[in-house]
Design an enzyme around this catalytic site. Sequence first.
Site, PDB file in Angstrom:
ATOM      1  N   GLY A  46       0.956  -1.211  -0.107  1.00 22.68           N
ATOM      2  CA  GLY A  46       0.150  -0.039  -0.043  1.00 22.68           C
ATOM      3  C   GLY A  46       0.860   1.169   0.017  1.00 22.68           C
ATOM      4  O   GLY A  46       2.043   1.278   0.539  1.00 22.68           O
ATOM      5  N   GLN A  51       2.876   9.825   1.250  1.00 21.20           N
ATOM      6  CA  GLN A  51       4.252   9.519   1.447  1.00 21.20           C
ATOM      7  C   GLN A  51       5.230   9.673   0.318  1.00 21.20           C
ATOM      8  O   GLN A  51       6.384   9.709   0.527  1.00 21.20           O
ATOM      9  CB  GLN A  51       4.199   7.879   1.481  1.00 21.20           C
ATOM     10  CG  GLN A  51       3.623   7.348   2.666  1.00 21.20           C
ATOM     11  CD  GLN A  51       3.550   5.772   2.659  1.00 21.20           C
ATOM     12  OE1 GLN A  51       2.471   5.386   2.010  1.00 21.20           O
ATOM     13  NE2 GLN A  51       4.507   5.168   3.082  1.00 21.20           N
ATOM     14  N   CYS A  91       6.155  -0.185   7.016  1.00 22.36           N
ATOM     15  CA  CYS A  91       5.411   0.978   6.238  1.00 22.36           C
ATOM     16  C   CYS A  91       6.763   1.295   5.296  1.00 22.36           C
ATOM     17  O   CYS A  91       8.126   1.350   5.780  1.00 22.36           O
ATOM     18  CB  CYS A  91       5.243   2.054   7.459  1.00 22.36           C
ATOM     19  SG  CYS A  91       4.977   3.569   6.540  1.00 22.36           S
ATOM     20  N   LEU A  92       6.642   1.905   4.258  1.00 19.99           N
ATOM     21  CA  LEU A  92       7.671   2.047   3.105  1.00 19.99           C
ATOM     22  C   LEU A  92       8.247   3.189   3.723  1.00 19.99           C
ATOM     23  O   LEU A  92       9.682   3.604   3.411  1.00 19.99           O
ATOM     24  CB  LEU A  92       7.135   2.185   1.743  1.00 19.99           C
ATOM     25  CG  LEU A  92       6.611   1.028   1.176  1.00 19.99           C
ATOM     26  CD1 LEU A  92       6.091   1.140  -0.063  1.00 19.99           C
ATOM     27  CD2 LEU A  92       7.688  -0.275   0.969  1.00 19.99           C
ATOM     28  N   HIS A 133      -4.355   1.829   7.867  1.00 15.65           N
ATOM     29  CA  HIS A 133      -3.030   2.226   7.731  1.00 15.65           C
ATOM     30  C   HIS A 133      -2.627   3.409   6.616  1.00 15.65           C
ATOM     31  O   HIS A 133      -2.067   4.352   7.161  1.00 15.65           O
ATOM     32  CB  HIS A 133      -1.925   1.179   7.352  1.00 15.65           C
ATOM     33  CG  HIS A 133      -0.576   1.477   7.303  1.00 15.65           C
ATOM     34  ND1 HIS A 133       0.224   0.747   8.137  1.00 15.65           N
ATOM     35  CD2 HIS A 133       0.194   2.239   6.403  1.00 15.65           C
ATOM     36  CE1 HIS A 133       1.445   1.225   7.848  1.00 15.65           C
ATOM     37  NE2 HIS A 133       1.548   2.135   6.711  1.00 15.65           N
ATOM     38  N   GLU A 134      -3.268   3.136   5.468  1.00 15.88           N
ATOM     39  CA  GLU A 134      -3.077   4.286   4.524  1.00 15.88           C
ATOM     40  C   GLU A 134      -4.045   5.692   4.972  1.00 15.88           C
ATOM     41  O   GLU A 134      -3.515   6.488   4.386  1.00 15.88           O
ATOM     42  CB  GLU A 134      -3.518   3.692   3.079  1.00 15.88           C
ATOM     43  CG  GLU A 134      -2.680   2.437   2.672  1.00 15.88           C
ATOM     44  CD  GLU A 134      -0.975   2.268   2.698  1.00 15.88           C
ATOM     45  OE1 GLU A 134      -0.802   3.621   2.701  1.00 15.88           O
ATOM     46  OE2 GLU A 134      -0.416   1.687   3.026  1.00 15.88           O
ATOM     47  N   HIS A 137      -2.051   7.936   6.972  1.00 14.13           N
ATOM     48  CA  HIS A 137      -1.265   8.557   6.289  1.00 14.13           C
ATOM     49  C   HIS A 137      -1.635   9.893   5.873  1.00 14.13           C
ATOM     50  O   HIS A 137      -1.394  10.842   5.887  1.00 14.13           O
ATOM     51  CB  HIS A 137      -0.465   7.693   4.970  1.00 14.13           C
ATOM     52  CG  HIS A 137       0.380   6.815   5.309  1.00 14.13           C
ATOM     53  ND1 HIS A 137       1.662   7.267   6.123  1.00 14.13           N
ATOM     54  CD2 HIS A 137       0.560   5.480   5.119  1.00 14.13           C
ATOM     55  CE1 HIS A 137       2.563   6.451   6.128  1.00 14.13           C
ATOM     56  NE2 HIS A 137       2.123   5.164   5.865  1.00 14.13           N
TER      57      HIS A 137
HETATM   58 NI    NI Z   1       2.627   3.212   5.649  1.00 18.96          NI
END
Ligand code: NI
Length: 167
Positions: A46, A51, A91-92, A133-134, A137
Amino acid sequence: MALLPILRFPDPRLKKVASPVTQIDDSTRKLVADMAETMYEAPGIGLAATQVDVHQRIVVIDVSEDKSELQVFINPTLGNCEGSQTGEEGCLSVPGIYDKVERAERVSISYLDLDGKQQVLEAEGLLAVCIQHEIDHLNGTVFVDHLSQLKQLRIKNKLAKQARVTA
Ligand code: NI
C-alpha cells in the site's frame, strides 16, 4: 511512469493532512500510475500520496499474492468499523521497522474510483488493516504514532543510525 521518492519517518511532511481530490484528470491518473509503480518496486502492499509528498487524498493498495489486483481509493472515508485485530505492521516510510498495532477487523469504506464514481467496499483482514494504515497517512499519522513514546524514540534512533551508515 516514474518512480517517486518516498518520504522517510520522521520527516515532518508525513504529518501533513491531505486535501480531498476535487477533479480527477490526467494528472491524477499519472500520479496513480506512478504511485502504483513505486509501491510495486519498493515492494509494498500500500502507498498513500502523502508518502510521496503529494498531499491529496489518494491511496493505492494491492494485497494479492501475485500483485495483480491494484486497488485505487480516491477520497476514502471509513464508515462502520467492527471487531479488532492486532498484527505486525511495517511501512515504506519506516524501513526495516515492524511492530504490533491494533486495528478494526472489518471496515466499510466509501471512495471515488478513477472514473470519479462513488464506490463502497466492505473489507476485512489484511485489506482492512492496509486501508486503515493508508487512511492514517492521509491524516498525517504513521503507524509508529500508535506505539509508546519509548518505542518511537528507539525507532527514531535506529533510523538515524541507518541513515548515517547509508549516507
Ligand atoms: Ni505506511
